[in-house]
Write an enzyme that holds these catalytic residues in place. Structure first.
Site, PDB file in Angstrom:
ATOM      1  N   VAL A  79     -10.011  -3.172  -5.406  1.00 51.22           N
ATOM      2  CA  VAL A  79     -10.812  -2.398  -4.451  1.00 51.22           C
ATOM      3  C   VAL A  79     -11.928  -1.629  -5.172  1.00 51.22           C
ATOM      4  O   VAL A  79     -13.070  -1.593  -4.701  1.00 51.22           O
ATOM      5  CB  VAL A  79      -9.915  -1.433  -3.635  1.00 51.22           C
ATOM      6  CG1 VAL A  79     -10.745  -0.643  -2.638  1.00 51.22           C
ATOM      7  CG2 VAL A  79      -8.823  -2.215  -2.906  1.00 51.22           C
ATOM      8  N   ARG A 136      -7.506   3.146 -16.581  1.00 53.92           N
ATOM      9  CA  ARG A 136      -6.786   3.228 -17.858  1.00 53.92           C
ATOM     10  C   ARG A 136      -7.497   2.406 -18.932  1.00 53.92           C
ATOM     11  O   ARG A 136      -7.471   2.743 -20.099  1.00 53.92           O
ATOM     12  CB  ARG A 136      -5.349   2.734 -17.677  1.00 53.92           C
ATOM     13  CG  ARG A 136      -4.505   3.656 -16.826  1.00 53.92           C
ATOM     14  CD  ARG A 136      -3.184   3.041 -16.494  1.00 53.92           C
ATOM     15  NE  ARG A 136      -3.340   1.769 -15.794  1.00 53.92           N
ATOM     16  CZ  ARG A 136      -2.385   1.178 -15.095  1.00 53.92           C
ATOM     17  NH1 ARG A 136      -1.194   1.740 -15.029  1.00 53.92           N
ATOM     18  NH2 ARG A 136      -2.602   0.035 -14.492  1.00 53.92           N
ATOM     19  N   LYS A 185      -2.662   3.255   1.609  1.00 59.64           N
ATOM     20  CA  LYS A 185      -1.826   3.276   2.831  1.00 59.64           C
ATOM     21  C   LYS A 185      -0.487   3.954   2.566  1.00 59.64           C
ATOM     22  O   LYS A 185       0.024   4.690   3.403  1.00 59.64           O
ATOM     23  CB  LYS A 185      -1.601   1.858   3.347  1.00 59.64           C
ATOM     24  CG  LYS A 185      -0.685   1.005   2.481  1.00 59.64           C
ATOM     25  CD  LYS A 185      -0.994  -0.448   2.559  1.00 59.64           C
ATOM     26  CE  LYS A 185      -1.709  -0.839   1.304  1.00 59.64           C
ATOM     27  NZ  LYS A 185      -2.110  -2.132   1.067  1.00 59.64           N
ATOM     28  N   GLU A 198     -10.431   4.769   5.861  1.00 58.98           N
ATOM     29  CA  GLU A 198     -10.608   3.522   6.629  1.00 58.98           C
ATOM     30  C   GLU A 198      -9.982   2.321   5.937  1.00 58.98           C
ATOM     31  O   GLU A 198      -9.370   1.470   6.580  1.00 58.98           O
ATOM     32  CB  GLU A 198     -12.106   3.273   6.852  1.00 58.98           C
ATOM     33  CG  GLU A 198     -12.437   2.053   7.682  1.00 58.98           C
ATOM     34  CD  GLU A 198     -11.951   2.181   9.119  1.00 58.98           C
ATOM     35  OE1 GLU A 198     -11.000   1.466   9.455  1.00 58.98           O
ATOM     36  OE2 GLU A 198     -12.500   2.975   9.884  1.00 58.98           O
ATOM     37  N   GLY A 239      -3.148 -16.376  -5.391  1.00 58.48           N
ATOM     38  CA  GLY A 239      -3.493 -14.952  -5.472  1.00 58.48           C
ATOM     39  C   GLY A 239      -3.365 -14.215  -4.143  1.00 58.48           C
ATOM     40  O   GLY A 239      -3.769 -13.066  -4.029  1.00 58.48           O
ATOM     41  N   GLU A 292       1.534 -11.145  -4.483  1.00 59.56           N
ATOM     42  CA  GLU A 292       1.769 -10.558  -5.804  1.00 59.56           C
ATOM     43  C   GLU A 292       2.907 -11.303  -6.502  1.00 59.56           C
ATOM     44  O   GLU A 292       3.704 -11.983  -5.847  1.00 59.56           O
ATOM     45  CB  GLU A 292       2.215  -9.098  -5.643  1.00 59.56           C
ATOM     46  CG  GLU A 292       1.274  -8.219  -4.869  1.00 59.56           C
ATOM     47  CD  GLU A 292       0.116  -7.726  -5.699  1.00 59.56           C
ATOM     48  OE1 GLU A 292       0.235  -7.685  -6.931  1.00 59.56           O
ATOM     49  OE2 GLU A 292      -0.935  -7.422  -5.097  1.00 59.56           O
ATOM     50  N   ASP A 313       4.770  -3.072   3.338  1.00 59.88           N
ATOM     51  CA  ASP A 313       3.324  -2.845   3.380  1.00 59.88           C
ATOM     52  C   ASP A 313       2.866  -2.709   4.844  1.00 59.88           C
ATOM     53  O   ASP A 313       2.165  -1.761   5.206  1.00 59.88           O
ATOM     54  CB  ASP A 313       2.643  -4.046   2.702  1.00 59.88           C
ATOM     55  CG  ASP A 313       1.141  -4.060   2.888  1.00 59.88           C
ATOM     56  OD1 ASP A 313       0.455  -3.407   2.100  1.00 59.88           O
ATOM     57  OD2 ASP A 313       0.663  -4.733   3.832  1.00 59.88           O
ATOM     58  N   LYS A 341       1.231   0.604   7.118  1.00 63.28           N
ATOM     59  CA  LYS A 341      -0.006   0.488   7.910  1.00 63.28           C
ATOM     60  C   LYS A 341       0.263   0.831   9.370  1.00 63.28           C
ATOM     61  O   LYS A 341      -0.535   1.518  10.015  1.00 63.28           O
ATOM     62  CB  LYS A 341      -0.561  -0.928   7.794  1.00 63.28           C
ATOM     63  CG  LYS A 341      -1.054  -1.251   6.382  1.00 63.28           C
ATOM     64  CD  LYS A 341      -1.355  -2.729   6.264  1.00 63.28           C
ATOM     65  CE  LYS A 341      -1.897  -3.087   4.905  1.00 63.28           C
ATOM     66  NZ  LYS A 341      -1.952  -4.552   4.707  1.00 63.28           N
TER      67      LYS A 341
HETATM   68  N1  LIG Z   1      -6.171  -5.160  -2.900  1.00 64.96           N
HETATM   69  C1  LIG Z   1      -6.595  -5.044  -1.642  1.00 64.96           C
HETATM   70  O1  LIG Z   1      -7.177  -5.986  -1.068  1.00 64.96           O
HETATM   71  C2  LIG Z   1      -6.371  -3.765  -0.879  1.00 64.96           C
HETATM   72  C3  LIG Z   1      -6.736  -3.706   0.475  1.00 64.96           C
HETATM   73  C4  LIG Z   1      -6.605  -2.502   1.157  1.00 64.96           C
HETATM   74  C5  LIG Z   1      -6.103  -1.394   0.498  1.00 64.96           C
HETATM   75  N2  LIG Z   1      -5.732  -1.494  -0.835  1.00 64.96           N
HETATM   76  C6  LIG Z   1      -5.241  -0.288  -1.479  1.00 64.96           C
HETATM   77  O2  LIG Z   1      -6.217   0.090  -2.471  1.00 64.96           O
HETATM   78  C7  LIG Z   1      -5.584   0.736  -3.565  1.00 64.96           C
HETATM   79  C8  LIG Z   1      -5.941   0.004  -4.853  1.00 64.96           C
HETATM   80  O3  LIG Z   1      -5.481  -1.334  -4.773  1.00 64.96           O
HETATM   81  P1  LIG Z   1      -5.979  -2.456  -5.794  1.00 64.96           P
HETATM   82  O4  LIG Z   1      -5.529  -3.757  -5.232  1.00 64.96           O
HETATM   83  O5  LIG Z   1      -7.415  -2.282  -6.136  1.00 64.96           O
HETATM   84  O6  LIG Z   1      -5.090  -2.092  -7.071  1.00 64.96           O
HETATM   85  P2  LIG Z   1      -5.276  -2.600  -8.561  1.00 64.96           P
HETATM   86  O7  LIG Z   1      -6.092  -3.851  -8.577  1.00 64.96           O
HETATM   87  O8  LIG Z   1      -3.938  -2.606  -9.186  1.00 64.96           O
HETATM   88  O9  LIG Z   1      -6.156  -1.452  -9.245  1.00 64.96           O
HETATM   89  C9  LIG Z   1      -5.656  -0.185  -9.560  1.00 64.96           C
HETATM   90  C10 LIG Z   1      -6.622   0.506 -10.496  1.00 64.96           C
HETATM   91  O10 LIG Z   1      -6.130   1.807 -10.747  1.00 64.96           O
HETATM   92  C11 LIG Z   1      -6.216   2.069 -12.141  1.00 64.96           C
HETATM   93  N3  LIG Z   1      -5.183   3.012 -12.548  1.00 64.96           N
HETATM   94  C12 LIG Z   1      -3.840   2.921 -12.418  1.00 64.96           C
HETATM   95  N4  LIG Z   1      -3.220   4.020 -12.903  1.00 64.96           N
HETATM   96  C13 LIG Z   1      -4.225   4.826 -13.363  1.00 64.96           C
HETATM   97  C14 LIG Z   1      -4.254   6.101 -13.980  1.00 64.96           C
HETATM   98  N5  LIG Z   1      -3.128   6.771 -14.255  1.00 64.96           N
HETATM   99  N6  LIG Z   1      -5.448   6.627 -14.323  1.00 64.96           N
HETATM  100  C15 LIG Z   1      -6.594   5.953 -14.052  1.00 64.96           C
HETATM  101  N7  LIG Z   1      -6.636   4.742 -13.471  1.00 64.96           N
HETATM  102  C16 LIG Z   1      -5.463   4.185 -13.125  1.00 64.96           C
HETATM  103  C17 LIG Z   1      -6.016   0.723 -12.792  1.00 64.96           C
HETATM  104  O11 LIG Z   1      -6.539   0.812 -14.103  1.00 64.96           O
HETATM  105  P3  LIG Z   1      -6.604  -0.431 -15.140  1.00 64.96           P
HETATM  106  O12 LIG Z   1      -7.378  -1.519 -14.432  1.00 64.96           O
HETATM  107  O13 LIG Z   1      -7.356   0.100 -16.265  1.00 64.96           O
HETATM  108  O14 LIG Z   1      -5.197  -0.790 -15.411  1.00 64.96           O
HETATM  109  C18 LIG Z   1      -6.790  -0.179 -11.850  1.00 64.96           C
HETATM  110  O15 LIG Z   1      -8.137  -0.222 -12.208  1.00 64.96           O
HETATM  111  C19 LIG Z   1      -4.087   0.733  -3.234  1.00 64.96           C
HETATM  112  O16 LIG Z   1      -3.763   1.940  -2.599  1.00 64.96           O
HETATM  113  C20 LIG Z   1      -3.953  -0.425  -2.247  1.00 64.96           C
HETATM  114  O17 LIG Z   1      -2.839  -0.279  -1.380  1.00 64.96           O
HETATM  115  C21 LIG Z   1      -5.844  -2.650  -1.514  1.00 64.96           C
END
Ligand SMILES: NC(=O)c1ccc[n+]([C@@H]2O[C@H](COP(=O)([O-])OP(=O)(O)OC[C@H]3O[C@@H](n4cnc5c(N)ncnc54)[C@H](OP(=O)(O)O)[C@@H]3O)[C@@H](O)[C@H]2O)c1
Length: 452
Positions: free
Chosen positions: A32, A63, A124, A148, A206, A209, A220, A224
């Site tokens: 995201v 990180r 969420k 949103e 992909g 997970e 999940d 929501k």
């Molecule tokens: N994926 C989707 O399509 C989607 C859709 C709607 C909502 N969401 C929501 O959006 C949020 C993010 O999802 P995502 O899929 O983008 O997750 P993700 O790909 O796992 O990304 C998480 C990010 O957070 C960083 N992070 C984790 N712990 C950290 C810390 N202690 N300090 C600083 N940075 C940290 C990670 O760093 P590193 O990369 O350096 O490890 C990574 O860049 C979640 O709440 C998810 O439920 C996701």
């Protein structure tokens, strides 16, 4: 591929340049976060034309921030591995929390509120468990909280419930809110492939997970639904109050039988108002093949809302993915930035209601519905009579018996549908039937949702 928008008309560009930027700090640069930065960079000129000022990314955090490639057009951006430096940064007006989970994310939002920075989040899980308390703290601190992207990715369903149809009184809301489950069910239906095979494929592509449990076990979707139901009905709903049933027991033969009945099967998130209160569930259900929600295929999401006055409205789109979710985050950033730039005395709660009421969980067992009961039996005389006897004991009226041609007598599937009855009666019947020695596995009972 993103297209670059080139060249602004001279006059607006000059005007925009004169207005002060609103500065954004992005914490979390995963799916995201990277999608959000891509949209902010690529669509910067359009966004500036709409706002009358620019949104500028001044700080980013993850990180492994050193290894992240940022869009060049963002220019000089402060990078850090410590989110505290972003929430306290003097050149950050809005913090985008895109880390996820309920621990660090909660600290980030608390830190932002303490520093009087507005927050945009896609989280969420956190919003479903304590979003309304966070909102209370945010409003007390005089800042805004927008979420949103937390439900249904690219579908602007918060805006719809918070503003678009806020004049209506919602009586029911049904959604397909988990793209992974919907992909698995619609692929099983298309190709008659078993659950495990489609799940493995979804992981390869992909869509799922490596640990798919949050998606396929309904957790999940439950978070929501808790957020959407709070928005729609104005009640404080905790995910634990929502009944969840898994899709793991659905097999290709269930689709064959469902088709015979003019239905298909989807993981339906339902919230409906009854005279006694709300009934909330996330469960696989039979839905009519001709209904609009049955047409939702693959990883798409949809929300269908029934209002007392405006009746039916339907919303459809991509429920996840970096760019659709990035658009939702950026649109929230724009809304909050407008407020910062122009000031707004009344902030609208992200939960659409000034105060959320206390929700008293109402059990799904008190709901009346027709049911689909699927059996796998070791064939012998007297099976239907034994099952019909148990249904009669529970005062359940049998509607139809269906059996598709099958070669083996030792693992013979068939289906009984029953007329609308209370779920507690169906559960009792299934419990009693499970002891019958001719059954190969406990019966599968699925509700048949009335036409949506
Ligand atoms: N994926 C989707 O399509 C989607 C859709 C709607 C909502 N969401 C929501 O959006 C949020 C993010 O999802 P995502 O899929 O983008 O997750 P993700 O790909 O796992 O990304 C998480 C990010 O957070 C960083 N992070 C984790 N712990 C950290 C810390 N202690 N300090 C600083 N940075 C940290 C990670 O760093 P590193 O990369 O350096 O490890 C990574 O860049 C979640 O709440 C998810 O439920 C996701």
């Amino acid at each position: 591929m993103l297209r670059h928008v080139t060249g602004l008309p001279a006059e607006p560009a000059v005007m925009i340049a004169k207005m002060q930027h609103v500065n954004v700090g992005v914490i979390g640069l995963g799916n995201v976060g990277s999608g959000t930065l891509a949209v902010l960079a690529d669509n910067a000129d359009q966004i500036a034309l709409k706002l009358g000022f620019r949104l500028r990314v001044t700080a980013v955090c993850s990180r492994t921030v050193a290894a992240k490639k940022l869009p060049e057009s963002l220019g000089a951006v402060y990078r850090t591995t410590d989110w505290r430096q972003v929430v306290a940064h003097p050149d950050v007006d809005i913090v985008a929390e895109l880390v996820g989970g309920t621990t660090v994310a909660a600290e980030i939002i608390d830190g932002a509120i303490a520093n009087k920075k507005s927050v945009v989040t896609a989280n969420k899980e956190l919003m479903a468990t304590c979003g309304s308390e966070i909102w209370d703290r945010a409003i007390h601190a005089g800042i805004n909280l927008a979420m949103e992207a937390s439900v249904a990715g690219g579908i602007p369903i918060h805006a719809v419930l918070r503003e678009g149809i806020s004049g209506d009184r919602v009586v029911a809301l049904y959604g397909i809110l988990n793209g992974t489950s919907n992909y698995i069910l619609s692929e099983m239906e298309k190709r008659s492939a078993p659950f495990d095979e489609v799940l493995a494929e979804a992981q390869r592509l992909g869509y799922a997970e490596a640990d798919p449990s949050a998606d396929i076990d309904g957790l999940d979707a439950r978070s929501k639904l808790a957020i959407l139901a709070a928005l729609a009905f104005g009640e404080k709903i905790t995910p634990a109050d929502i009944f969840v049933e898994l899709i793991r027991r659905i097999s290709p033969m269930d689709f064959q039988y469902a088709h015979q009945l003019g239905h298909t099967i989807r993981l339906i998130c339902g919230a409906r108002q009854t005279p006694d209160g709300l009934i909330l569930s996330v469960r696989p259900a039979l839905i009519g093949s001709q209904t609009i929600i049955a047409g939702v295929q693959g990883a798409y999401n949809a929300v269908w809302v029934k209002g007392r006055y405006g009746e039916d409205t339907f919303y459809y789109g991509r429920g996840a993915g970096p760019l659709p979710t990035g658009v939702a985050v950026v649109s929230d950033l724009m809304r909050v930035a407008r407020e910062i730039r122009h000031g707004r005395p009344e902030r609208v709660s992200p939960f659409a209601h000034e105060r959320l009421g206390e929700y008293k969980p109402l059990s799904v067992t008190s709901e009346k519905c027709a049911y689909y009961l699927r059996f796998r039996v070791d064939d012998r005389p007297g099976i239907i009579a034994a099952l019909a006897g148990i249904l009669a004991e529970q005062r359940i009226s049998l509607e139809a018996v269906l059996q598709l041609p099958n070669e083996t007598k030792h693992d013979l599937p068939f289906v009984i549908t029953v007329e609308p009855t209370y779920e507690h009666a169906v559960r009792e019947a299934v419990q009693k039937m499970s002891h019958l020695e001719f059954l190969r596995e406990p019966p599968l009972a699925l509700p048949m949702e009335p036409p949506l």
